[in-house]
Every structure is written in structure tokens, then in C-alpha cells.
Design a protein around this motif. Structure first.
Motif, PDB file in Angstrom:
ATOM      1  N   LYS A 194     -66.570  84.978   2.987  1.00  0.00           N
ATOM      2  CA  LYS A 194     -65.477  85.551   3.763  1.00  0.00           C
ATOM      3  C   LYS A 194     -64.291  84.601   3.725  1.00  0.00           C
ATOM      4  CE  LYS A 194     -64.335  87.355   8.346  1.00  0.00           C
ATOM      5  NZ  LYS A 194     -64.828  87.556   9.737  1.00  0.00           N
ATOM      6  N   THR A 195     -63.101  85.128   3.419  1.00  0.00           N
ATOM      7  CA  THR A 195     -61.895  84.312   3.339  1.00  0.00           C
ATOM      8  C   THR A 195     -60.886  84.757   4.381  1.00  0.00           C
ATOM      9  OG1 THR A 195     -60.919  85.773   1.672  1.00  0.00           O
ATOM     10  CG2 THR A 195     -62.222  83.897   0.876  1.00  0.00           C
ATOM     11  N   ASN A 196     -59.946  83.866   4.667  1.00  0.00           N
ATOM     12  CA  ASN A 196     -58.884  84.132   5.630  1.00  0.00           C
ATOM     13  C   ASN A 196     -57.552  84.181   4.907  1.00  0.00           C
ATOM     14  OD1 ASN A 196     -60.798  83.849   7.857  1.00  0.00           O
ATOM     15  ND2 ASN A 196     -60.704  81.653   7.434  1.00  0.00           N
ATOM     16  N   GLY A 197     -56.532  84.675   5.610  1.00  0.00           N
ATOM     17  CA  GLY A 197     -55.202  84.756   5.032  1.00  0.00           C
ATOM     18  C   GLY A 197     -55.054  85.970   4.130  1.00  0.00           C
ATOM     19  N   LYS A 198     -53.903  86.067   3.488  1.00  0.00           N
ATOM     20  CA  LYS A 198     -53.588  87.175   2.599  1.00  0.00           C
ATOM     21  C   LYS A 198     -54.166  86.878   1.223  1.00  0.00           C
ATOM     22  CE  LYS A 198     -49.785  89.790   0.536  1.00  0.00           C
ATOM     23  NZ  LYS A 198     -48.301  89.892   0.386  1.00  0.00           N
ATOM     24  N   ALA A 199     -55.225  87.580   0.865  1.00  0.00           N
ATOM     25  CA  ALA A 199     -55.896  87.349  -0.416  1.00  0.00           C
ATOM     26  C   ALA A 199     -55.119  88.014  -1.547  1.00  0.00           C
ATOM     27  CB  ALA A 199     -57.326  87.880  -0.374  1.00  0.00           C
ATOM     28  N   PRO A 200     -55.154  87.460  -2.756  1.00  0.00           N
ATOM     29  CA  PRO A 200     -54.483  88.086  -3.908  1.00  0.00           C
ATOM     30  C   PRO A 200     -55.155  89.409  -4.260  1.00  0.00           C
ATOM     31  CG  PRO A 200     -55.100  85.795  -4.367  1.00  0.00           C
ATOM     32  CD  PRO A 200     -55.793  86.186  -3.109  1.00  0.00           C
ATOM     33  N   ILE A 201     -54.415  90.265  -4.958  1.00  0.00           N
ATOM     34  CA  ILE A 201     -54.990  91.527  -5.398  1.00  0.00           C
ATOM     35  C   ILE A 201     -56.055  91.248  -6.456  1.00  0.00           C
ATOM     36  CG2 ILE A 201     -52.916  92.833  -4.892  1.00  0.00           C
ATOM     37  CD1 ILE A 201     -52.285  92.808  -7.862  1.00  0.00           C
ATOM     38  N   SER A 202     -56.992  92.181  -6.582  1.00  0.00           N
ATOM     39  CA  SER A 202     -58.078  92.019  -7.546  1.00  0.00           C
ATOM     40  C   SER A 202     -57.520  91.946  -8.962  1.00  0.00           C
ATOM     41  CB  SER A 202     -59.049  93.192  -7.421  1.00  0.00           C
ATOM     42  OG  SER A 202     -60.093  93.076  -8.349  1.00  0.00           O
ATOM     43  N   ARG A 203     -58.185  91.153  -9.814  1.00  0.00           N
ATOM     44  CA  ARG A 203     -57.683  90.931 -11.164  1.00  0.00           C
ATOM     45  C   ARG A 203     -58.761  90.344 -12.047  1.00  0.00           C
ATOM     46  NH1 ARG A 203     -53.096  86.951  -9.608  1.00  0.00           N
ATOM     47  NH2 ARG A 203     -53.171  88.294  -7.781  1.00  0.00           N
ATOM     48  N   GLY A 204     -58.468  90.236 -13.331  1.00  0.00           N
ATOM     49  CA  GLY A 204     -59.316  89.547 -14.297  1.00  0.00           C
ATOM     50  C   GLY A 204     -58.434  88.830 -15.295  1.00  0.00           C
ATOM     51  N   GLY A 205     -59.007  87.890 -16.045  1.00  0.00           N
ATOM     52  CA  GLY A 205     -58.233  87.139 -17.020  1.00  0.00           C
ATOM     53  C   GLY A 205     -57.316  86.108 -16.415  1.00  0.00           C
ATOM     54  N   GLN A 206     -57.495  85.797 -15.124  1.00  0.00           N
ATOM     55  CA  GLN A 206     -56.684  84.794 -14.453  1.00  0.00           C
ATOM     56  C   GLN A 206     -57.225  83.401 -14.789  1.00  0.00           C
ATOM     57  OE1 GLN A 206     -58.984  86.740 -12.809  1.00  0.00           O
ATOM     58  NE2 GLN A 206     -60.362  84.976 -12.860  1.00  0.00           N
ATOM     59  N   SER A 207     -56.515  82.385 -14.321  1.00  0.00           N
ATOM     60  CA  SER A 207     -57.021  81.017 -14.405  1.00  0.00           C
ATOM     61  C   SER A 207     -57.301  80.512 -12.995  1.00  0.00           C
ATOM     62  CB  SER A 207     -56.006  80.097 -15.095  1.00  0.00           C
ATOM     63  OG  SER A 207     -54.798  80.045 -14.363  1.00  0.00           O
ATOM     64  N   VAL A 208     -58.415  79.800 -12.844  1.00  0.00           N
ATOM     65  CA  VAL A 208     -58.792  79.203 -11.568  1.00  0.00           C
ATOM     66  C   VAL A 208     -59.118  77.737 -11.833  1.00  0.00           C
ATOM     67  CG1 VAL A 208     -60.377  79.260  -9.621  1.00  0.00           C
ATOM     68  CG2 VAL A 208     -59.698  81.393 -10.732  1.00  0.00           C
ATOM     69  N   THR A 209     -58.428  76.849 -11.151  1.00  0.00           N
ATOM     70  CA  THR A 209     -58.567  75.419 -11.390  1.00  0.00           C
ATOM     71  C   THR A 209     -58.905  74.716 -10.092  1.00  0.00           C
ATOM     72  OG1 THR A 209     -56.831  75.643 -13.060  1.00  0.00           O
ATOM     73  CG2 THR A 209     -57.478  73.408 -12.441  1.00  0.00           C
ATOM     74  N   LEU A 210     -59.918  73.858 -10.130  1.00  0.00           N
ATOM     75  CA  LEU A 210     -60.303  73.071  -8.967  1.00  0.00           C
ATOM     76  C   LEU A 210     -59.471  71.798  -8.923  1.00  0.00           C
ATOM     77  CD1 LEU A 210     -62.243  72.645  -6.554  1.00  0.00           C
ATOM     78  CD2 LEU A 210     -63.801  71.502  -8.161  1.00  0.00           C
TER      79      LEU A 210
END
Length: 678
Positions: free
Chosen positions: A288-304
Motif C-alpha cells: 500500500k502506497t501513499n500520495g498521488k501514484a503515477p498512472i499505470s505503465r510499462g517500459g519505464q525505468s526504476v532506479t534505487l
């Protein structure tokens, strides 16, 4: 000492003959295939038989069997339909069909079929021979071509198959011996490393999204499938029914969990889902997350980056390309949308992203519909400002669907393509100097030149290794390839910095093309001087050498200081000139504005006068129409008057004529009456 290795041709032949023995072929044209028929369906058995004959004998030149033997006739016909198919292609298809029918065949024969190795000799071409060992038939590649100490491509690959511990081959992709149940071929999957284990989750196979989880142990190079369960969504919410299969997602290792972020799904949610796999309990859950979540998508980049995830770009369920920027705080699980300064990268998906010095986010490549990019963008995560630095070295070709990892300050990128061909080069960017280099290349349609492959960095015998898996290049792949970066890529670990300065200052300068002259001057005062200490240098500089070095450094810094001061003065003078020109332009603009206001006032007065004239013209037209009507009535009255007068005159004339003639005719009474009436 002779280096032992196996070529790609030897690997293909080895796997083929191992597969043939496992399937029950003994090599004779008229052999009894009861074992084959009992293990496979008739159609599959015929295809395997034809491919085996094509691989071992070549195109069908045997006479057609008699019609009274339908089995042999079917075998002959199946073989003849292959035409002039090459031996390599027939071997590859044989192994592929066997893997589709029996995915675990190789793990069951790996303990009984010995894998031959070959000597690497200079300036000789590989030659495949049929040999028999331990009653098992396979092929042995005798020699591998080499030039200047490096391996050359054999047939359609530049991938050498061998055990990683047997030789030290650097900057070259090799195919290690893998055991266990290999995952289904796929692309657009997620991959992450936790404690010498590579986890593979999800992906796309033949247009279907996957939800299986597999792990490859780097210590034994063994695949195994993880029997994952579904846990609760949160403490206050019920357990979800299932975890939806996905592709184009990102897999991140975080504490004792694997986080799967976003991705394409058959029935996508409105916003990005964050799924977590607990490595201790073996359960999936939706966080469960808080705040305004981004719209659903694919092919994005996620960096830690530290304790946050940085999400950029991608493509939503409506195939709209994005270039928005979000941050997810993993401690509070709160989303934040970032409105960064500068010019961001254009909307794109399937790009590559890396972070350097926990501050600079690099974005390279990707695609926007039919457009493929090879541009480089940098986001300063402290100032949240985009920039587009100048690239140096061998610039990469445009690509999308490539995979990347970082080792020190070097950013390794493999695979990708442009819908026409795959990118054959494995490239590296030094994120401090912004110089591109080619690490190695492959030839032909191989998994390393695929789109949607994964790339992770692991450790083997104390050395960093790059491990690739999967991809799509006209066919789905499930191969594992490994590359050991040479010491030239890890040299930064042996660099001493004097004096100690803020990390990644070179990137900050390169990433900001509009540097302020004053800040550039201040940066130049404490520019770091690097002394590269090589491991094989034992001697130390004497005191006089150090003094000479210090004097040289001081002289260099003084020269740079003078040059920067001169540049600063020139910039100041140019700034004053620009300010004067700006004041002149502002004055001229003010005059033009006043003239414009005057013209506007005159135009308004003219418009008012024109309006009055139009009103007068309308009134005159109305009066003219009235006068025309009066004239017509007057003419009508005149005609009526003339007609009346003419009638009266005619009547009088008739009366006068009648009286005379009546008198003459002897009718005095009528005459008298007329006369009385008159």
C-alpha cells in the motif's frame, strides 16, 4: 599453458548430439524408432527425424521408399521438405523442438554426457567432428580461430562456452554450463541479484504475460523454480486473489524483498502497483502506497537511490509515451511527483537509466513509436535539474530495449535494437569523463543482440561478472551469457584523489553546459589532481621527484588560474555589453509600444467615424426609397388625372355632336333634353 574453451559451433553441435542421444536416435537411416514414437507424437517424431538426418547427413538424396511402406515414405517426405537447410540451422531447430517438448531434458543428461573442451590455437578455423565417449555421441570442435590473443566469431556467434573457473577470459561473452530446469524463453522480464543469486520474474512469451519466478545460483550455475505463494495485501486489507502476470516491469532488490514495480498487464490498474516478494516467507503481496501514484505503465525505468526509487518515462495502457518523473520513498511508501528544471528527455520507453555518486541520474536511448534515440541526459538529484551533456568517444547507435548495469563509474549497456536489427556492441560509458567505449561485439542474430533482455552484475570467485538472460530477436531466448570486465574497467578502484574533493565533480561540470564563469573559476581553484597507482609499480618517487611534481602542479594551477581570470574578465565585459544592448532594446521597445498605442487610438477613432458614416448612408438609402415611392404615386395620379380629363372631353364632344344631328333629323325633344342637361 594452453587455454581451454569451446566455440559456439562446438556448443551447438554438443547440445544437438546430446539431444539426439536423449531422444533415442542412433544415426541409421532405417533404424527402428519405437522409442521415439512412444516418447513424442507422430508429427513431432517425424520433424525430429528429418532434422536429425539433415544435421548428420545433409539434404535428402535417398531414393523414395516404396508406397507399401507408408512409415518410411512419411519419414522420407518429411526429410525432403527441409530442402537445403544448413546443418547449423537444423541442429538449432532440433534442440529447440526438444526443449519445447521436454524442457528439463538437458538437466537429466548433464550428469551422463561429458562436455568436451577444445584447445584455442592461433590462426586455425574450427572443425566439428563426430566422436563417441561413454557410449554417447556428440560433436567436438577441434580448433577455434584467434587473432592477437582474442577470440574471433565462429559461424553466427561471438559467444564462447566454457566453465567460468577454468580460464580467465575478459571482455568477452561466454556461455557457462547451466544445469537445472531452465525458465521458459522470454523478454521484457525483471531481473535482480540477491546474495549470488539471480532472480527472474515475469516477462512476455508469444504475446502472453508471465508470472513465474526463477532463481539462478551463481555458485553452482543451477536454475530452480521458486514456488511462490500469495500473501496479504496489508495488515488491514484481505489477501488478493492472485498476482497478475506482467511484462515491461522493473525488479528491484530491497532489504529481504524483491520489489516489482509497474509493468504491462492484461487488465491494468489505474495507477502503478508495487508488488513485493518476501525472500524469507516466499510470499507475494501488494504494498500500500501513499500520495498521488503515477498512472499505470510499462517500459519505464526504476532506479534505487538510497532509500528511494526514481521512476521515469514509460508507456501507459493507451500507448501514450511519458516523460514524467516520480519518486517513491521506501521508508514511508509515499509518492512524490517531481517537476524538474531544465529540458527533460522527450517522452520514451524501453530506455536505460543509471545513477552515479548517488546524485546524477543518467538516461540513455529508448524509443518513441518509430523513433529510436541515442541521446544522453543527466538529472542532478540534488538540484532536480535536467541537462544534456556532450558525449565523447564512440557514440552508440540508436536503440531501445537494451539492458544496463554499473560497475564503479562505468555504465555497461548490452543488447537493444531499432526494430530492424539488434545492437551487436556491448558498450560502456565512463560516467565521470562521459566517454563511450566498445567492450566487445557479437555477430549474427544472437540473444546478446536482442531487445528486452536483462543484465545484472554478480560476483564469481571474487570478480565482478555481467550476466545476461533472455531477450527477443525474432525468437524468444532463455540463454545465459557471462562477461568478466577486465581491469581497465575497474581501474578507478586504484585511483588516489589529491586533494579530497566532492565526488563526481567532473560529471557536474560536464552535465551543466551553462556554467557560471565565477563558479567555474572557484571550481578551478580546487580541481582535483589524480595520481593513478598501478598494481605492478613497486618503486616510489623520491623526494626530489615529488617536489618537481608539486612544482609542476602549482605551475599548472597558476596557469589555469590566470586563464580562468582572463576568461572571467572577458565574460564580465561581454556581460556589460549585453546589458547595454538590453537597455537599448528595452528603450526601443518602449518607443515602439507608445507608437503602437497611438496607432491603436487613431484606428479606434477611424472605426467610430466609419460607423457613423454607415448609419448616415443607411438613413439616406431609406429616404431615397421613400422618394422613389412618392414619385411612383405622383406619376400614377398624373396618369389618372390625364385619363379623367380625356374622358370628360370626349363626353362633351359626344354631347355636342348629338344635338345638331338630332335637330337636323327632326328630334327636337332629344335635343331639348340634352340642352337642358347641359
Amino acid at each position: 599453458m594452453t587455454t581451454m574453451a569451446r566455440t559456439s559451433a562446438g556448443l551447438a553441435a554438443d547440445r544437438f548430439y546430446s539431444a539426439a542421444v536423449y531422444a533415442g536416435f542412433d544415426g541409421s537411416y532405417n533404424s527402428d524408432n519405437n522409442e521415439i514414437s512412444s516418447r513424442f507424437s507422430n508429427d513431432v517424431a517425424l520433424i525430429l527425424y528429418a532434422l536429425y538426418q539433415q544435421s548428420t547427413i545433409g539434404p535428402c538424396n535417398a531414393p523414395k521408399p516404396s508406397s507399401w511402406n507408408p512409415v518410411e515414405q512419411s519419414k522420407w517426405k518429411s526429410w525432403q521438405q527441409l530442402g537445403n537447410m544448413t546443418t547449423t540451422e537444423a541442429m538449432r531447430l532440433f534442440v529447440k523442438i526438444l526443449e519445447e517438448e521436454d524442457p528439463g531434458w538437458y538437466s537429466r543428461v548433464s550428469n551422463s554426457v561429458l562436455e568436451p573442451v577444445v584447445d584455442v590455437k592461433m590462426n586455425h578455423y574450427s572443425n566439428v567432428e563426430r566422436i563417441t565417449e561413454n557410449e554417447n555421441s556428440f560433436a567436438e570442435a577441434k580448433n577455434v580461430s584467434a587473432e592477437n590473443g582474442s577470440l574471433i566469431e565462429t559461424q553466427d556467434k561471438d559467444v564462447v562456452s566454457e566453465g567460468l573457473g577454468s580460464v580467465d577470459i575478459y571482455d568477452l561473452w561466454i556461455s557457462p554450463p547451466i544445469s537445472g530446469q531452465r525458465p521458459k524463453a522470454r523478454y521484457q522480464h525483471g531481473a535482480a541479484v540477491v546474495q549470488d543469486k539471480m532472480y527472474i520474474y515475469g516477462g512476455n512469451h508469444n504475446g502472453r504475460y508471465l508470472d513465474d519466478l526463477h532463481v539462478l545460483d551463481f555458485r553452482s550455475w543451477t536454475w530452480s523454480k521458486v514456488d511462490a505463494k500469495v500473501g496479504p495485501q496489508s495488515e488491514k486489507s484481505p489477501s488478493p486473489k492472485n498476482i497478475a502476470p506482467c511484462a515491461g516491469h522493473s525488479l528491484i532488490a530491497w532489504e529481504n524483498k524483491l520489489l516489482s514495480i509497474a509493468g504491462h498487464m492484461k487488465n491494468p490498474s489505474e495507477t502503478i502497483q508495487v508488488k513485493a516478494f518476501d525472500l524469507e516467507t516466499g510470499t507475494w503481496s501488494i504494498l500500500k502506497t501513499n500520495g498521488k501514484a503515477p498512472i499505470s505503465r510499462g517500459g519505464q525505468s526504476v532506479t534505487l537511490v538510497g532509500t528511494t526509487l526514481v521512476i521515469f518515462g514509460g508507456q501507459d495502457a493507451n500507448q501514450t509515451l511519458l516523460n514524467d518523473l516520480y519518486i517513491l520513498d521506501l521508508e514511508t511508501m509515499t509518492w512524490d511527483e517531481i517537476d524538474a528544471a531544465g529540458v527533460p528527455p522527450s517522452p520514451r520507453s524501453d530506455h536505460a537509466v543509471a545513477v552515479n555518486a548517488e546524485r546524477y541520474l543518467f538516461v540513455f536511448g529508448g524509443s518513441s513509436n518509430a523513433t529510436f534515440f541515442n541521446d544522453l541526459h543527466v538529472l542532478d538529484l540534488q538540484s532536480m535539474e535536467w541537462s544534456k551533456p556532450a558525449q565523447q568517444g564512440v557514440l552508440p547507435t540508436p536503440r531501445a530495449g537494451h539492458a544496463c548495469v554499473t560497475v564503479g563509474e562505468n555504465w555497461f549497456i548490452a543488447g537493444g535494437g531499432d526494430n530492424q536489427s539488434g545492437a551487436s556492441e556491448t558498450i560502456a560509458l565512463n560516467m565521470s569523463s562521459l566517454v563511450w567505449s566498445v567492450v566487445t561485439s557479437v555477430q549474427g542474430s544472437v540473444p546478446l543482440a536482442s531487445e528486452g533482455l536483462s543484465l545484472v552484475v554478480g560476483s564469481f570467485n571474487g570478480e565482478d561478472i555481467l550476466v545476461s538472460f533472455g531477450g527477443y530477436n525474432g525468437r524468444y531466448n532463455s540463454e545465459v551469457n557471462v562477461l568478466k570486465p577486465s581491469r581497465k574497467w575497474t581501474l578507478q578502484s586504484n585511483i588516489t584523489v589529491v586533494p579530497v574533493h566532492e565526488s563526481a565533480s567532473a560529471v557536474r561540470n560536464a552535465a551543466n553546459p551553462t556554467r557560471d564563469p565565477q563558479s567555474e573559476f572557484e571550481t578551478g581553484q580546487d580541481r582535483k589532481v589524480r595520481e593513478i597507482v598501478m598494481d605492478n609499480i613497486d618503486s616510489k618517487p623520491t623526494k626530489s621527484e615529488r617536489e618537481k611534481t608539486n612544482e609542476l602542479i602549482i605551475a599548472t594551477l597558476k596557469a589555469e588560474k590566470e586563464e580562468l581570470e582572463s576568461s572571467l574578465n572577458e565574460e564580465k565585459l561581454q556581460s556589460l555589453q549585453l546589458k547595454q544592448q538590453l537597455r537599448e532594446v528595452e528603450t526601443r521597445n518602449l518607443e515602439l509600444y507608445k507608437e503602437l498605442q497611438s496607432v491603436r487610438a487613431q484606428l479606434a477613432a477611424e472605426q467610430s467615424r466609419c460607423f457613423k458614416l454607415e448609419v448616415d448612408v443607411a438613413e439616406l438609402r431609406q429616404k431615397l426609397q421613400t422618394m422613389e415611392t412618392i414619385e411612383k404615386e405622383f406619376e400614377l395620379l398624373q396618369r389618372q388625372k390625364a385619363t379623367s380629363e380625356q374622358a370628360t372631353l370626349n363626353a362633351k364632344q359626344r354631347q355636342g355632336s348629338g344635338g345638331v344631328w338630332g335637330w337636323l333629323a327632326g328630334n327636337p325633344e332629344e335635343y331639348t333634353a340634352v340642352d337642358d342637361n347641359a
